[in-house]
Structure formats: structure tokens, C-alpha cells
Motif scaffolding. Structure first.
Motif, PDB file in Angstrom:
ATOM      1  N   PHE A  22      57.759  21.619  54.684  1.00  0.00           N
ATOM      2  CA  PHE A  22      58.475  22.637  54.411  1.00  0.00           C
ATOM      3  C   PHE A  22      59.998  23.018  53.859  1.00  0.00           C
ATOM      4  N   LEU A  23      60.147  22.893  52.629  1.00  0.00           N
ATOM      5  CA  LEU A  23      61.846  22.454  52.337  1.00  0.00           C
ATOM      6  C   LEU A  23      63.144  23.592  52.142  1.00  0.00           C
ATOM      7  N   THR A  24      62.756  24.932  52.161  1.00  0.00           N
ATOM      8  CA  THR A  24      62.946  25.968  51.677  1.00  0.00           C
ATOM      9  C   THR A  24      64.310  25.586  52.254  1.00  0.00           C
ATOM     10  N   GLY A  25      65.287  26.261  51.689  1.00  0.00           N
ATOM     11  CA  GLY A  25      66.937  26.219  52.870  1.00  0.00           C
ATOM     12  C   GLY A  25      67.441  25.035  53.120  1.00  0.00           C
ATOM     13  N   VAL A  26      66.709  24.054  52.808  1.00  0.00           N
ATOM     14  CA  VAL A  26      67.524  22.532  53.599  1.00  0.00           C
ATOM     15  C   VAL A  26      68.951  22.430  52.460  1.00  0.00           C
ATOM     16  N   ASP A  27      69.694  22.331  53.333  1.00  0.00           N
ATOM     17  CA  ASP A  27      71.314  21.196  52.962  1.00  0.00           C
ATOM     18  C   ASP A  27      70.372  19.924  53.024  1.00  0.00           C
ATOM     19  N   PHE A  28      70.786  19.270  51.843  1.00  0.00           N
ATOM     20  CA  PHE A  28      70.607  18.046  51.347  1.00  0.00           C
ATOM     21  C   PHE A  28      71.863  16.815  50.745  1.00  0.00           C
ATOM     22  N   SER A  29      72.987  17.872  51.636  1.00  0.00           N
ATOM     23  CA  SER A  29      74.134  17.901  50.758  1.00  0.00           C
ATOM     24  C   SER A  29      74.621  16.073  51.109  1.00  0.00           C
ATOM     25  N   ASN A  30      74.959  15.169  50.500  1.00  0.00           N
ATOM     26  CA  ASN A  30      75.514  13.891  50.788  1.00  0.00           C
ATOM     27  C   ASN A  30      73.592  12.930  51.683  1.00  0.00           C
ATOM     28  N   ALA A  31      73.309  13.315  51.805  1.00  0.00           N
ATOM     29  CA  ALA A  31      72.284  12.797  52.237  1.00  0.00           C
ATOM     30  C   ALA A  31      71.575  11.675  51.145  1.00  0.00           C
ATOM     31  N   ASP A  32      71.367  10.752  52.284  1.00  0.00           N
ATOM     32  CA  ASP A  32      70.399   9.491  50.759  1.00  0.00           C
ATOM     33  C   ASP A  32      68.929   9.414  51.119  1.00  0.00           C
ATOM     34  N   LEU A  33      69.015  10.091  49.753  1.00  0.00           N
ATOM     35  CA  LEU A  33      67.512   9.884  49.225  1.00  0.00           C
ATOM     36  C   LEU A  33      67.189   8.368  48.608  1.00  0.00           C
ATOM     37  N   LEU A  34      65.754   8.674  49.230  1.00  0.00           N
ATOM     38  CA  LEU A  34      65.554   7.297  47.792  1.00  0.00           C
ATOM     39  C   LEU A  34      63.547   7.505  47.240  1.00  0.00           C
TER      40      LEU A  34
END
Length: 134
Positions: A122-134
Motif C-alpha cells: 500500500f503506497l498511498t501518499g508515500v514520499d519516495f523523493s531522492n530514493a534509490d529504486l531499481l
């Protein structure tokens, strides 16, 4: 009996031994809970800044509103854990199994999520700013 009556080392031992009592708003900064089975523990609003959960089993654990800044979760399995409103800035979630986890309104800015499995999360409203995703 209140969990606040126990000192830090006693609380860590209780957690590792499978304590299910709520450990709300407790200061466990830098705690090493690696390889622990903390299933269904309630760590809401706890200060776990810099804590280590390497290869831990955290099924159903409640981290609601917890401070997990710079926490280390490499290889951890979360199975339905609740991180709603938690602060995970700079957390290392490499190779973490986050399937079906509640991350509603969590802050993951600057978090490292390489190879993390977020299926069904459940990802509603998550702050992923500057996160490293792959």
C-alpha cells in the motif's frame, strides 16, 4: 506491568524472545535486532533510528509512526507489516521483501530500495523523493 519499567537491554531481549506487548514510544536507537523473529510486535512511535534488522522476520510488525531513519533492513522479510506514517529517511531496504506491507504516508526520502519487492504494498501518499529504486 508496563514495558517502560524495563531497561533497554531487557526490552531488546523481550523483543528477541517474541514479546507481543506493545512497545510504544520506546527509545531503541541503534539497536541490533538482526536475525530476530519479531512477528507481530507493536513498535508504534518507537525511536529506532539507525537500528539494524538484517535478515530479520518482521511479519505483521507495527511500525506506525516510528522513526526508522537510517535503519538497516537488508534481506528482511516484512509480510504485511504496518509502516503507516513511519519515517524511513535514508533507510537501507536492499533486497527486502515488502510484499503486502502498508507504507501509507510513510517517508522514504533518500531510502535505498534496490531489489526490494513491493508487490501488493500500500503506497498511498508515500514520499519516495531522492530514493534509490531499481
Amino acid at each position: 506491568m508496563s514495558i517502560k519499567q524495563f531497561n533497554r537491554e531487557e526490552v531488546l531481549k523481550l523483543l528477541k524472545d517474541g514479546c507481543k506487548e506493545a512497545i510504544l514510544d520506546y527509545d531503541l536507537r541503534g539497536a541490533d535486532l538482526s536475525d530476530a523473529g519479531l512477528r507481530y510486535a507493536d513498535l508504534s512511535y518507537a525511536n529506532l533510528k539507525g537500528a539494524k534488522f538484517t535478515n530479520s522476520f518482521l511479519d505483521g510488525v507495527v511500525f506506525k509512526g516510528a522513526n526508522l531513519t537510517n535503519a538497516f533492513f537488508y534481506g528482511a522479510v516484512f509480510g504485511g507489516a504496518d509502516f503507516s506514517g513511519a519515517f524511513l529517511m535514508g533507510a537501507d531496504l536492499n533486497n527486502a521483501d515488502l510484499r503486502d506491507v502498508n507504507l501509507t504516508n510513510a517517508v522514504l526520502s533518500g531510502a535505498i530500495l534496490f531489489w526490494a519487492d513491493l508487490r501488493g504494498a500500500f503506497l498511498t501518499g508515500v514520499d519516495f523523493s531522492n530514493a534509490d529504486l531499481l
